[in-house]
Write a protein that holds these residues in place. Sequence first.
Motif: not given
Length: 326
Positions: A178-193
Amino acid sequence: MEGLDVRLGRFHLLHDVSFTIDRGERVGLIGESGSGKSLTSLALLGLLPEDARIGGSVRLAGVGYDLVGARERDLAQVRGRDVAMVFQEPMTALNPTMRVGDQVAEAITIHAGRSSRAGGARTDRAGVRSRTVELLDQVGLPNPADAARAYPHQLSGGQRQRVVLAIALANDPALLVCDEPTTALDVTVQARVLDLIVRGVTARDAAMLFITHDLSVVATVCERVLVMYGGRVVEAGPVEEVFRRPRHRYTQGLLAASDLDTAEPGGRLPTIRGSVPPAGAFPDGCVFRSRCDYATSECAVLPPWTGSDPGHGYACIHPAGQEVAR
């Protein structure tokens, strides 16, 4: 991965990078941009430029040959089957002209009959369609059958990243990168992903290499951490131990710069002076010494790897917790 060395033209980009990831283990790879994290993942997958010179060894369980020096035809079979990757920006990872269901289905059919871990899923049209919807459902896409008929631009950023994750998990790879897969997501979506990624690899007993600059993410999803700077691994060990008692001065600086609990109200966090040098401009000896407040003339020599507690090692002549004679 053992002794991985990468040169591109006159630049020496990776130096003797060595680590192992056991089945079911989640390992974080951290460091500033330009430290060599993404390059390490590309080397692992055999995706370096054609003119790159690579040495060392990369081996995956179940693959009977060294990936370094392997033919492109063989590497193409390994990618997506034995090792898969979740990229930072899903819009560049997905084909904008194809429905997302067709892209997931392609990942299934391209390795049909060759995956040793996918459980012999049906590869006829109905079976692939059923498996596609099942995967989209597993990664939390609402109305997965409808989502399969959508194009990438019709989905949100978080939904697109879930599609990329579904593609990566389609053949139950032994290793997920996983190469920084949540960098472009907001905090709530990041936690879910992040939760979906952890659940996905856990269900498959897969190993995971998670590349990020976000230390809080590593603390959340990883068991072990590798700290990288200047194309070298400078510290490695269990996440809790390294974060609680860092030994390399670079690791110490990274942690201090992200520790909101110790910052005074309205005050600034500590920073590491200077910036990451461009390729070819790192100093000899300790690659961090040009930015280190504790560097001495001794640091002009490459520091040896030192093991302290079980599984915790570092390459620093003047480690944190030790007085430095001036």
